[in-house]
Design a protein around this motif. Sequence first.
Motif, PDB file in Angstrom:
ATOM      1  N   LEU A  40       1.572   8.428 -15.284  1.00  6.83           N
ATOM      2  CA  LEU A  40       2.272   7.248 -14.721  1.00  6.83           C
ATOM      3  C   LEU A  40       1.318   6.420 -13.868  1.00  6.83           C
ATOM      4  CD1 LEU A  40       4.962   5.700 -14.163  1.00  6.83           C
ATOM      5  CD2 LEU A  40       5.203   7.128 -12.138  1.00  6.83           C
ATOM      6  N   ARG A  45      -1.640   1.444 -13.143  1.00 10.85           N
ATOM      7  CA  ARG A  45      -2.837   0.689 -12.770  1.00 10.85           C
ATOM      8  C   ARG A  45      -3.368  -0.111 -13.949  1.00 10.85           C
ATOM      9  NH1 ARG A  45      -0.968   2.502  -8.867  1.00 10.85           N
ATOM     10  NH2 ARG A  45      -0.025   0.448  -9.065  1.00 10.85           N
ATOM     11  N   ARG A  50       5.257  -1.490 -12.970  1.00 10.89           N
ATOM     12  CA  ARG A  50       5.834  -0.155 -12.818  1.00 10.89           C
ATOM     13  C   ARG A  50       6.798   0.209 -13.964  1.00 10.89           C
ATOM     14  NH1 ARG A  50       5.688   4.490  -9.251  1.00 10.89           N
ATOM     15  NH2 ARG A  50       7.567   5.583  -9.829  1.00 10.89           N
ATOM     16  N   GLU A  54       6.379   3.228 -16.635  1.00 10.76           N
ATOM     17  CA  GLU A  54       7.331   4.329 -16.847  1.00 10.76           C
ATOM     18  C   GLU A  54       7.616   4.521 -18.335  1.00 10.76           C
ATOM     19  OE1 GLU A  54      10.794   4.418 -14.452  1.00 10.76           O
ATOM     20  OE2 GLU A  54       9.654   4.724 -12.601  1.00 10.76           O
ATOM     21  N   LEU A 116      -8.668  -5.511   3.719  1.00  9.27           N
ATOM     22  CA  LEU A 116      -7.368  -4.910   3.486  1.00  9.27           C
ATOM     23  C   LEU A 116      -6.745  -4.322   4.740  1.00  9.27           C
ATOM     24  CD1 LEU A 116      -8.625  -3.352   0.243  1.00  9.27           C
ATOM     25  CD2 LEU A 116      -6.856  -5.091   0.357  1.00  9.27           C
ATOM     26  N   MET A 125      -1.179  -2.388  -2.761  1.00 10.73           N
ATOM     27  CA  MET A 125      -1.122  -1.988  -4.168  1.00 10.73           C
ATOM     28  C   MET A 125      -1.095  -3.209  -5.077  1.00 10.73           C
ATOM     29  SD  MET A 125      -1.553   1.079  -4.065  1.00 10.73           S
ATOM     30  CE  MET A 125      -1.706   1.089  -5.806  1.00 10.73           C
ATOM     31  N   HIS A 147     -11.797   6.851 -10.561  1.00 15.05           N
ATOM     32  CA  HIS A 147     -11.541   6.774  -9.120  1.00 15.05           C
ATOM     33  C   HIS A 147     -10.093   7.032  -8.723  1.00 15.05           C
ATOM     34  CE1 HIS A 147     -15.608   5.569  -8.242  1.00 15.05           C
ATOM     35  NE2 HIS A 147     -15.536   4.651  -9.195  1.00 15.05           N
ATOM     36  N   ILE A 148      -9.171   6.827  -9.622  1.00 12.17           N
ATOM     37  CA  ILE A 148      -7.770   7.095  -9.256  1.00 12.17           C
ATOM     38  C   ILE A 148      -7.331   8.429  -9.855  1.00 12.17           C
ATOM     39  CG2 ILE A 148      -5.384   6.269  -9.406  1.00 12.17           C
ATOM     40  CD1 ILE A 148      -6.520   3.427  -9.306  1.00 12.17           C
TER      41      ILE A 148
ATOM     42  N   MET B   1     -17.457   1.441  -0.323  1.00 11.81           N
ATOM     43  CA  MET B   1     -16.520   0.541   0.380  1.00 11.81           C
ATOM     44  C   MET B   1     -15.273   1.344   0.753  1.00 11.81           C
ATOM     45  SD  MET B   1     -14.684  -2.817  -1.142  1.00 11.81           S
ATOM     46  CE  MET B   1     -13.390  -3.657  -0.231  1.00 11.81           C
ATOM     47  N   ASP B   3     -12.457   0.498   2.258  1.00 10.06           N
ATOM     48  CA  ASP B   3     -11.174  -0.110   1.903  1.00 10.06           C
ATOM     49  C   ASP B   3     -10.773   0.250   0.479  1.00 10.06           C
ATOM     50  OD1 ASP B   3     -10.653  -1.278   4.281  1.00 10.06           O
ATOM     51  OD2 ASP B   3     -11.640  -3.165   3.805  1.00 10.06           O
ATOM     52  N   LEU B   4     -11.763   0.179  -0.397  1.00 10.33           N
ATOM     53  CA  LEU B   4     -11.494   0.438  -1.803  1.00 10.33           C
ATOM     54  C   LEU B   4     -11.106   1.906  -2.007  1.00 10.33           C
ATOM     55  CD1 LEU B   4     -11.458  -1.100  -4.421  1.00 10.33           C
ATOM     56  CD2 LEU B   4     -13.871  -0.616  -4.730  1.00 10.33           C
ATOM     57  N   ASP B   5     -11.808   2.801  -1.334  1.00 13.24           N
ATOM     58  CA  ASP B   5     -11.481   4.228  -1.459  1.00 13.24           C
ATOM     59  C   ASP B   5     -10.076   4.511  -0.927  1.00 13.24           C
ATOM     60  OD1 ASP B   5     -13.861   4.798  -2.660  1.00 13.24           O
ATOM     61  OD2 ASP B   5     -14.897   5.270  -0.782  1.00 13.24           O
ATOM     62  N   ASP B   6      -9.716   3.838   0.175  1.00 11.87           N
ATOM     63  CA  ASP B   6      -8.351   3.987   0.711  1.00 11.87           C
ATOM     64  C   ASP B   6      -7.319   3.546  -0.314  1.00 11.87           C
ATOM     65  OD1 ASP B   6      -9.409   4.890   3.007  1.00 11.87           O
ATOM     66  OD2 ASP B   6      -9.085   3.068   4.185  1.00 11.87           O
ATOM     67  N   LEU B   7      -7.632   2.436  -0.963  1.00  8.41           N
ATOM     68  CA  LEU B   7      -6.704   1.902  -1.979  1.00  8.41           C
ATOM     69  C   LEU B   7      -6.555   2.869  -3.142  1.00  8.41           C
ATOM     70  CD1 LEU B   7      -7.241  -1.896  -2.729  1.00  8.41           C
ATOM     71  CD2 LEU B   7      -5.177  -0.725  -2.027  1.00  8.41           C
ATOM     72  N   PHE B   8      -7.673   3.435  -3.560  1.00  8.49           N
ATOM     73  CA  PHE B   8      -7.621   4.405  -4.657  1.00  8.49           C
ATOM     74  C   PHE B   8      -6.734   5.586  -4.268  1.00  8.49           C
ATOM     75  CE2 PHE B   8     -12.062   2.930  -6.153  1.00  8.49           C
ATOM     76  CZ  PHE B   8     -11.496   2.004  -7.016  1.00  8.49           C
ATOM     77  N   LEU B  10      -4.319   5.588  -2.157  1.00  7.52           N
ATOM     78  CA  LEU B  10      -2.931   5.120  -2.125  1.00  7.52           C
ATOM     79  C   LEU B  10      -2.343   5.106  -3.543  1.00  7.52           C
ATOM     80  CD1 LEU B  10      -1.021   4.016   0.099  1.00  7.52           C
ATOM     81  CD2 LEU B  10      -1.728   1.724  -0.588  1.00  7.52           C
ATOM     82  N   ALA B  11      -3.172   4.653  -4.495  1.00  5.90           N
ATOM     83  CA  ALA B  11      -2.715   4.575  -5.888  1.00  5.90           C
ATOM     84  C   ALA B  11      -2.457   5.974  -6.450  1.00  5.90           C
ATOM     85  CB  ALA B  11      -3.759   3.859  -6.734  1.00  5.90           C
ATOM     86  N   ARG B  12      -3.241   6.944  -6.010  1.00  5.43           N
ATOM     87  CA  ARG B  12      -3.069   8.324  -6.481  1.00  5.43           C
ATOM     88  C   ARG B  12      -1.746   8.914  -6.020  1.00  5.43           C
ATOM     89  NH1 ARG B  12      -8.668   8.933  -6.041  1.00  5.43           N
ATOM     90  NH2 ARG B  12      -8.610   9.348  -3.820  1.00  5.43           N
ATOM     91  N   GLU B  14       1.107   7.744  -5.939  1.00  6.33           N
ATOM     92  CA  GLU B  14       2.315   7.215  -6.579  1.00  6.33           C
ATOM     93  C   GLU B  14       3.116   8.342  -7.249  1.00  6.33           C
ATOM     94  OE1 GLU B  14       3.405   3.272  -9.098  1.00  6.33           O
ATOM     95  OE2 GLU B  14       1.499   3.560  -8.138  1.00  6.33           O
ATOM     96  N   GLU B  15       4.405   8.396  -6.934  1.00  9.95           N
ATOM     97  CA  GLU B  15       5.239   9.470  -7.488  1.00  9.95           C
ATOM     98  C   GLU B  15       6.222   8.929  -8.509  1.00  9.95           C
ATOM     99  OE1 GLU B  15       7.327  11.844  -4.725  1.00  9.95           O
ATOM    100  OE2 GLU B  15       5.521  12.791  -3.919  1.00  9.95           O
ATOM    101  N   PRO B  16       6.459   9.681  -9.555  1.00 14.46           N
ATOM    102  CA  PRO B  16       7.471   9.244 -10.525  1.00 14.46           C
ATOM    103  C   PRO B  16       8.874   9.338  -9.918  1.00 14.46           C
ATOM    104  CG  PRO B  16       6.521  11.370 -11.155  1.00 14.46           C
ATOM    105  CD  PRO B  16       5.798  10.936  -9.935  1.00 14.46           C
ATOM    106  N   SER B  17       9.737   8.462 -10.367  1.00 18.28           N
ATOM    107  CA  SER B  17      11.103   8.483  -9.853  1.00 18.28           C
ATOM    108  C   SER B  17      11.854   9.665 -10.459  1.00 18.28           C
ATOM    109  CB  SER B  17      11.809   7.180 -10.229  1.00 18.28           C
ATOM    110  OG  SER B  17      11.931   7.114 -11.631  1.00 18.28           O
ATOM    111  N   LEU B  20      12.984   8.932 -13.976  1.00 20.57           N
ATOM    112  CA  LEU B  20      11.968   9.053 -15.031  1.00 20.57           C
ATOM    113  C   LEU B  20      11.758  10.523 -15.387  1.00 20.57           C
ATOM    114  CD1 LEU B  20       9.727   7.895 -16.868  1.00 20.57           C
ATOM    115  CD2 LEU B  20       8.156   8.131 -14.947  1.00 20.57           C
TER     116      LEU B  20
END
Lengths: 194, 100
Positions: A40, A45, A50, A54, A116, A125, A147-148, B1, B3-8, B10-12, B14-17, B20
């Motif tokens: 997901l 990304r 979103r 899904e 940011l 995001m 990276h993610i 960077m 900021d970029l690592d923080d963003l990555f 944050l993206a990780r 993410e939880e499925p609902s 779903l």
Amino acid sequence: MTMPLDTLADVTDEALLILYANGDGAAARSLTLRLTPRVLAYAARMLGDRAEAEDIAQEAMLRLWRIAADWRQGEAKVSTWLYRVAANLCTDRLRRRRGVALDDAPEPEDGAPSVLHGMVDADRMRALDAALAALPERQRQAVVLRHIEGMTNPDIAEIMEIGVEAVESLTARGKRALAAALSGKRAALGYEDV
Amino acid sequence: MNDLDDLFALARAEEPSPALLARILADAEAVQAKPAPRRSRWRFLSVLLAGAGAFGGMATAALAGVWIGMAEPAPLAAVTEAFLPDTVDLIPTYEFLAEE
């Protein structure tokens, strides 16, 4: 949501898939909890949407369920196989979208200060998705997987069906472009110096 | 960077609902509940003989055997007549060894 504990945490993905194929319900649950967040996040990304992500996650997992009975052990990692399926599904979506202008892609601006800081998570995001959307698809795919998703370069090379050096080049260029794109987001989001 | 690592990161996160996850589990159960496709005798044989390729090879060999059996081996007869005398002792005896 409180995620239930994965009671089969020590069992490999492949062993769970075999258990699933043999009718084990707990294996299905473990695989779902283990793999869905990853696929997901990847799709979210890649697509920046979103709801579409899904759909992709559900479709990729459905294909995993369907292949379970015919899974050839030892040939590929389950996660690598799943990412490849998700990658192909995302590519199809993006192709269908093509023609729709990506005018909302951010323009890189030089010299912006730490951009940011202070943004709320949702805005951050959105900023990341917009910056990712501006990357060429292959760069975006490599950056997200590295990276993610935290995958290794050899695994990414297998998913993208390219060499490891090409992966390194794509991630390096992608990350540079991302940093440049995000450096211009502070003003765009209204976070001018107060 | 950073900021970029923080963003990555944050993206990780993410939880499925739950909805779903429920849909995916329902798919899993639906696929699992489907009876396994009935394996036909032909499929069983083809698996046993490593696929249709083996059948092709066997069919070719069988046809070649029939053809060789039916066809008149004239060329071979010509060769033997040309190079060998009228009577050839194909299985020589070793009686001469016993002779003193």
